[in-house]
Design a protein around this motif. Structure first.
Motif, PDB file in Angstrom:
ATOM      1  N   ASN A 245       0.828  -1.205   0.000  1.00  0.00           N
ATOM      2  CA  ASN A 245       0.000   0.000   0.000  1.00  0.00           C
ATOM      3  C   ASN A 245       0.862   1.254   0.000  1.00  0.00           C
ATOM      4  OD1 ASN A 245      -2.747   1.269   0.292  1.00  0.00           O
ATOM      5  ND2 ASN A 245      -1.778   2.060   2.139  1.00  0.00           N
TER       6      ASN A 245
ATOM      7  N   GLN B 110       0.804   4.081  -2.967  1.00  0.00           N
ATOM      8  CA  GLN B 110       0.506   5.488  -2.692  1.00  0.00           C
ATOM      9  C   GLN B 110       1.687   6.390  -3.059  1.00  0.00           C
ATOM     10  OE1 GLN B 110      -2.358   6.884  -1.836  1.00  0.00           O
ATOM     11  NE2 GLN B 110      -3.386   4.891  -1.811  1.00  0.00           N
TER      12      GLN B 110
ATOM     13  N   LYS C  38       1.117   9.374  -5.622  1.00  0.00           N
ATOM     14  CA  LYS C  38       1.716  10.670  -5.286  1.00  0.00           C
ATOM     15  C   LYS C  38       2.826  11.059  -6.254  1.00  0.00           C
ATOM     16  CE  LYS C  38       0.453  10.218  -0.417  1.00  0.00           C
ATOM     17  NZ  LYS C  38       0.933  10.067   0.983  1.00  0.00           N
TER      18      LYS C  38
ATOM     19  N   GLU D 152      -5.837  -1.990  -8.039  1.00  0.00           N
ATOM     20  CA  GLU D 152      -4.573  -1.263  -8.093  1.00  0.00           C
ATOM     21  C   GLU D 152      -3.624  -1.883  -9.129  1.00  0.00           C
ATOM     22  OE1 GLU D 152      -6.222  -0.814  -3.896  1.00  0.00           O
ATOM     23  OE2 GLU D 152      -6.122  -2.361  -5.460  1.00  0.00           O
TER      24      GLU D 152
END
Length: 820
Positions: A699, A703, A708, A768
């Protein structure tokens, strides 16, 4: 009566591009010294290791990988299809079916096909390896489609090697009046061109620290080439050869053949010798008038400096509402590949079935005309179950098949079989910028397609690595990384140390399989991932092919033991885990790791578990005594494991993800930090890390490195950048660079992304996984990188290392979805 299809069925998911339409702002190369042919790449044609040719979406033949491991990207205008059409009212039009007019002024008499524009399509190119299609629209009254393919068939170790391209034309008349059509295939005699004319090519180190050598193909050297018209029952065509006094052909010597089928309902015309450097009027004057040729036969060999080509044309009249199919075949027979300045030579795999004298192109034509329909059906039988799946998006199906292009176009070698190599030696280049074979760290990811579809070839590669591990090569070399970074003193290191797993199986300018570790950018004897990569791939290849091939295990076992013992010598503090030394010493070979690293440490633990599993299998099932003794090895590996596991967790886990390493103090989130855990789960081995830690780390990677980082990348100076590139190799938790001038951490590596996506899927993060994969696929196939997939792309719209092996890791995703 069964209605005829006006066009062949083209899968909806095939990659597609308007014929001749360029790219507004394609990716460009990151380093000036790297290869950048531009975006005009299409699907290659040809069998594995047979050499290949490529034809782009503008219709030109421009890729010539006919000398093993060497790259030529250059349009040869005389190699082309052309079409004449005459309607019932006597109106005619004739086009050579490339939108690329020759830049040198040759073939000035020819009319070239109009390119599509944003507002007007003249047709579309579609590709789903190993098939591709040209659909011509809004120019001819006839509906024309050309389907082209080679017999690349999973589990097939014969036809998959054939040097042939099949071009099936489907012609439909949608009008109320008959139409006369003529299809012409012209081809230049290039026999003798595809070998290195540089007598002693010296190895140099270019600006990025990689070794390179001079390649000067004998392009245009056609002296003594000659063409012969052949009529053989219903088969007709031109055979292109060269006068030679050699009883055994040398590299570059052999034949081309172009052919079609004659029958009472068509007329066949030919011209066996014409000048492709002239204006081409000798052909075009008659062909553009009525679709005929002069039926000229001339076998005179080419004089020095002269070029010759040949042509065949098929003319027929098609009634209203009817559909016809016309086949053309291109075959080539260049049986020998040579390596080095004192050449070692190998026969190509297809010579096991067609002979080795370089005079078998017409035999290939006969075989192809007899079996091409069966081959196509075999390809469809392989692909259709995947294409029909509604749970897989079209973009994924497209990339899954098209990324296999490298098995044909990646400078591929596949030698004739012998006692030591029952299906021959096999090898694919790491890429065209890093021209060495089967880089082991790269194929840890990129070999899944070969394993799943041609497992015997996969095992042949691993056997060659096993044979190389015990060898020593004391040739001294200066490390390219040290040169580039001006690290002094420049101390020579030996090329290959006993027990070290080689990085690669050698390069085309030396002797692959005999001289390994060609790359000299880093001292690969010091790499901490290569021995682990070897052990993991051996166990993977055994387990995922049915767990029955004990001979393969026994062949590889001594090398497994030797290389793990060698790697353990880098455990400087005796804590059970080899340490990274500060100089880049793993697959991210421009990225320094210090101490115990998440990437190498996890691979080490997974490799030890693999070796224990291998030892237990040999203990239980081997019918003869096994050396080295499996029980002794198992006991040793278990001791190392018992030390390693707590150290790995204690030194690297920070409560959210695994630190880059234990000594640098870096807070970077590395995207591939748990590759070892992925392999452990894949092979049903004990976990490297606790499941909750793995999920937390994944995770964090998703991210930081994907979400990001891409938010950060949107501020890139590249206009029109799509928001999501893929996952960067390593950034801070907020997605920003630790070092804005870093190279590898800030690149998006296509194959690493596909490997990460497979891990995400494995861990239940399916949404994802597909988000990540789709981002990379769209960057490649929408930005002019198709059929030259690079290792890396950047936020500034650049790429590095095209035609890269690691990208075939997309098959790992499919394997995980299928449960292997």
């Amino acid at each position: 009566m069964i209605a005829q299809r006006s066009r062949p069925e083209i899968p909806d998911c095939a990659w597609s591009r308007p014929i001749g339409l360029g790219w507004e702002k394609p990716y460009t190369v990151r380093y000036a010294s790297n290869l950048d042919d531009g975006p005009w790449h299409g699907m290659p044609l040809g069998g594995f290791g047979a050499g290949c040719i490529g034809r782009s979406s503008r219709g030109d033949f421009n890729l010539w990988h006919l000398d093993g491991g060497e790259h030529i990207f250059r349009n040869l205008p005389a190699c082309q299809f052309s079409v004449f059409e005459e309607t019932a009212d006597g109106k005619t039009q004739t086009y050579a079916l490339s939108t690329e007019k020759p830049a040198d002024g040759s073939l000035a008499a020819w009319q070239w096909y109009p390119a599509s524009r944003e507002t007007q399509s003249t047709g579309r190119y579609h590709a789903l390896y190993p098939r591709s299609w040209y659909v011509y629209e809004n120019v001819f009254q006839t509906q024309l489609t050309c389907e082209q393919f080679s017999p690349v068939i999973p589990g097939n170790y014969q036809e998959s090697s054939y040097p042939v391209g099949i071009f099936d034309w489907t012609v439909h008349n949608p009008t109320d009046e008959p139409i006369t059509l003529s299809i012409m295939l012209t081809w230049q005699n290039t026999v003798g061109w595809f070998t290195n004319g540089a007598a002693s090519p010296e190895i140099e180190v270019r600006d990025d620290g990689s070794p390179v050598y001079d390649y000067q193909p004998r392009w245009g050297e056609s002296t003594d080439n000659f063409n012969r018209w052949i009529e053989n029952n219903f088969r007709v065509g031109c055979l292109m050869s060269r006068l030679s006094t050699h009883e055994i052909p040398r590299e570059g010597e052999g034949q081309w053949a172009i052919s079609t089928v004659a029958n009472p309902s068509v007329e066949v015309f030919y011209h066996s010798r014409w000048n492709p450097e002239g204006d081409g009027d000798v052909l075009w004057q008659t062909f553009a008038t009525d679709g005929t040729l002069g039926d000229s036969e001339d076998e005179t060999p080419a004089a020095k400096g002269e070029q010759i080509a040949c042509a065949i044309a098929v003319r027929f009249t098609i009634r209203p509402g009817r559909t016809r199919k016309i086949p053309f075949i291109i075959a080539w027979d260049f049986p020998v590949t040579e390596f080095g300045t004192e050449p070692a030579s190998y026969y190509r795999r297809y010579t096991d079935f067609f002979g080795r004298n370089g005079k078998n192109a017409w035999a290939m034509v006969r075989t192809t005309l007899k079996h091409s329909d069966t081959w196509k059906e075999s390809i469809q039988a392989w692909q259709n179950p995947i294409l029909e799946r509604e749970d897989l998006p079209n973009w994924f199906k497209m990339a899954l098949f098209n990324e296999l292009y490298l098995l044909t176009g990646g400078g591929t070698l596949w030698t004739a079989a012998d006692e030591q190599a029952p299906v021959g030696h096999f090898g694919v280049l790491e890429c065209l910028d890093y021209r060495w074979y089967e880089s082991l760290d790269v194929r840890l990811y990129g070999s899944f397609g070969l394993l799943m579809l041609w497992p015997k070839l996969e095992k042949s590669v691993m056997r060659d690595f096993a044979k190389a591990i015990p060898h020593q090569d004391d040739t001294p070399r200066i490390i390219g990384y040290d040169r580039v970074n001006q690290i002094t003193p420049l101390v020579p290191v030996p090329r290959k140390v006993v027990g070290a797993t080689p990085h690669d199986l050698g390069a085309p300018n030396e002797h692959p399989w005999e001289k390994t570790n060609y790359t000299s950018y880093q001292d690969c004897n010091q790499w901490k991932d290569l021995p682990c990569d070897f052990v993991l791939q051996v166990y993977r290849d055994f387990k995922l092919t049915g767990s029955t091939d004990l001979e393969f295990l026994q062949d590889c076992w001594p090398a497994v033991v030797q290389t793990l013992e060698y790697l353990k010598t880098f455990d400087r503090d005796g804590d059970g885990i080899p340490e990274n030394a500060g100089a880049p010493d793993q697959t991210f070979d421009d990225w320094k790791l210090r101490g115990v690293s998440a990437y190498c440490g996890g691979l080490w633990i997974a490799a030890l578990e693999s070796a224990i599993a291998l030892g237990k299998i040999l203990q239980a099932k081997a019918t003869e005594s096994v050396t080295p003794d499996p029980q002794t090895a198992i006991s040793t590996y278990q001791t190392w494991l018992d030390q390693s596991r707590p150290i790995y967790q204690e030194k690297l886990w920070n409560g959210e993800y695994y630190r880059l390493d234990s000594e640098s103090g870096s807070q970077v989130v590395m995207s591939d930090q748990l590759c070892g855990q992925f392999y452990a789960q894949l092979l049903d081995l004990p976990d490297v890390v606790p499941t909750d830690c793995a999920k937390s780390a994944l995770n964090a990677v998703y991210q930081a490195c994907f979400v990001k980082f891409n938010q950060f990348a949107q501020n890139s100076e590249r206009n029109g950048l799509k928001p999501f590139l893929g996952a960067a190799n390593g950034v801070l938790p907020d997605g920003t660079p630790e070092n804005p001038n870093a190279t590898h951490p800030l690149e998006v590596w296509t194959g690493i992304n596909f490997g990460l996506a497979a891990f995400l899927w494995q861990m239940g993060m399916k949404t994802e996984a597909f988000e990540l994969t789709e981002s990379v696929v769209r960057q490649v196939y929408e930005q002019g990188l198709q059929f030259r997939t690079p290792e890396a792309i950047t936020a500034s719209g650049t790429f590095r290392a095209s035609h890269y092996l690691r990208a075939m890791a997309i098959w790992a995703i499919y394997g995980v979805i299928e449960g292997f």
